[in-house]
Design a protein around this motif. Structure first.
Motif, short mmCIF file in Angstrom:
data_model
loop_
_atom_site.label_atom_id
_atom_site.label_comp_id
_atom_site.label_asym_id
_atom_site.label_seq_id
_atom_site.Cartn_x
_atom_site.Cartn_y
_atom_site.Cartn_z
N MET A 1 48.20 40.01 51.61
CA MET A 1 47.06 40.30 50.44
C MET A 1 46.15 41.44 50.86
N HIS A 2 46.19 42.16 49.65
CA HIS A 2 45.22 43.46 49.79
C HIS A 2 44.41 43.67 48.45
N ARG A 3 43.34 44.35 48.83
CA ARG A 3 42.15 44.55 47.64
C ARG A 3 42.94 45.72 46.78
N LEU A 4 42.67 45.51 45.46
CA LEU A 4 42.78 46.58 44.60
C LEU A 4 41.85 47.65 44.32
N ASN A 5 42.28 48.99 44.83
CA ASN A 5 41.32 50.17 44.70
C ASN A 5 42.01 51.19 44.22
N PRO A 6 41.57 51.92 43.26
CA PRO A 6 40.26 51.33 42.47
C PRO A 6 40.62 49.97 41.51
N THR A 7 39.73 49.54 41.28
CA THR A 7 39.53 48.45 40.32
C THR A 7 40.03 48.69 38.80
N PRO A 8 40.38 47.93 37.95
CA PRO A 8 40.52 48.13 36.56
C PRO A 8 39.28 48.72 35.92
N ALA A 9 39.80 49.71 35.01
CA ALA A 9 38.62 50.55 34.15
C ALA A 9 37.64 49.59 33.56
N ALA A 10 37.87 48.65 33.11
CA ALA A 10 36.91 47.55 32.41
C ALA A 10 35.82 47.19 33.34
N ALA A 24 36.40 41.46 42.07
CA ALA A 24 37.49 41.89 43.19
C ALA A 24 38.85 41.39 42.64
N VAL A 25 39.69 42.44 43.03
CA VAL A 25 40.99 41.78 42.67
C VAL A 25 42.00 42.22 43.76
N PHE A 26 42.72 41.10 44.26
CA PHE A 26 43.53 41.27 45.29
C PHE A 26 45.10 40.79 45.00
N ASP A 27 45.90 41.91 45.33
CA ASP A 27 47.49 41.78 44.96
C ASP A 27 48.06 41.32 46.10
N ASP A 28 49.40 40.97 45.86
CA ASP A 28 50.19 40.23 47.01
C ASP A 28 49.61 39.12 47.63
N ALA A 29 49.01 38.10 46.73
CA ALA A 29 48.38 36.89 47.07
C ALA A 29 49.31 35.77 46.97
N ASP A 30 49.01 34.87 47.96
CA ASP A 30 49.86 33.39 47.71
C ASP A 30 49.11 32.31 47.01
N GLY A 31 47.62 32.66 46.91
CA GLY A 31 47.01 31.59 46.04
C GLY A 31 46.39 30.29 46.73
N ASP A 32 46.57 30.12 48.09
CA ASP A 32 46.13 28.80 48.64
C ASP A 32 44.45 28.88 48.81
N VAL A 33 44.02 27.78 49.11
CA VAL A 33 42.72 27.83 49.36
C VAL A 33 41.96 28.55 50.38
N GLU A 34 42.66 28.69 51.63
CA GLU A 34 42.43 29.60 52.59
C GLU A 34 42.40 30.75 52.33
N GLU A 35 43.38 31.46 51.54
CA GLU A 35 43.32 32.65 51.14
C GLU A 35 41.80 33.23 50.25
N ALA A 36 41.77 32.19 49.32
CA ALA A 36 40.54 32.31 48.44
C ALA A 36 39.38 32.35 49.27
#
Length: 207
Positions: A1-10, A24-36
């Motif tokens: 998981m890595h944080r998207l930078n820069p964030t979307p223009a909106a 904050a947006v994170f890509d390559d994520a698995d979506g489990d609770v610990e990751e959240a």
């Protein structure tokens, strides 16, 4: 998981107009609770992950996420309350209809820490957003489409929304003490499996 930078223009534009929510947006994520939990602790410096785990979350749907300040049938933010202007009186008008109007009146606000109500938090800050109602609505639409993975009108990819709001969020971080004084505290994570994308939304402020 890595944080998207820069964030979307909106998201960047929303920050420019002094929006009260942080995204904050994170890509390559698995979506489990610990990751959240880890994503939240990355966004909120010094957050207590153990306290957050103890408080837990509830899964909610889109309607609960947006809350009372959004009309899904009209696809519009609302300005809840009774308002008066030069063109008459208004009850819960659509925000997009108020571009040229100056109103006086009052609205109720949700109880701090009870969850949901992201539309309220997005558009109703203790200080006025530096944008027209039409632009606020436009930004809300863009952000909503990003975090809820709307790919075409009325069709969205599956997603999981976790609402971590609680009156006890001050145990997680002192930043939530500000919102508990009046305006509110907001903490959501939204995961889109098809995109492997996790979005964190944080809000807490006061006047």
């Amino acid at each position: 998981m890595h944080r998207l930078n820069p964030t979307p223009a909106a998201f960047a534009r929303y920050e420019e107009i002094f929006g009260a929510l942080q995204f904050a947006v994170f890509d390559d994520a698995d979506g489990d609770v610990e990751e959240a939990v880890n994503a939240i602790c990355t966004v909120i410096d010094g957050a207590d992950g153990d306290a957050l785990r103890d408080l837990g979350f509830r899964e909610i749907d889109d309607s609960r996420l947006h809350g009372d300040w959004y009309d899904a049938k009209k696809d519009s933010l609302l300005k809840l309350g009774n308002w008066r202007g030069t063109q008459g009186e208004f009850v819960n008008p659509r925000l997009r209809d108020l571009d040229s109007l100056k109103l006086s009146g009052a609205a109720w606000i949700p109880e701090a820490g009870t969850g949901g109500q992201s539309a309220y938090a997005f558009a109703n800050t203790p200080y006025e957003l530096r944008a027209t109602p039409a632009e606020v609505q436009e930004l809300f639409d863009k952000v909503r489409h990003i975090i809820l993975s709307q790919i075409i009108l009325s069709q969205r990819l599956p997603h999981t929304i976790r609402d971590w709001a609680s009156p006890d969020l001050v145990k997680v971080s002192p930043i939530f003490k500000q919102g508990m004084e009046w305006w509110g505290v907001f903490l959501f994570t939204i995961y889109v499996p098809d995109w492997r994308r996790h979005t964190v939304i944080v809000g807490s402020t006061t006047d």
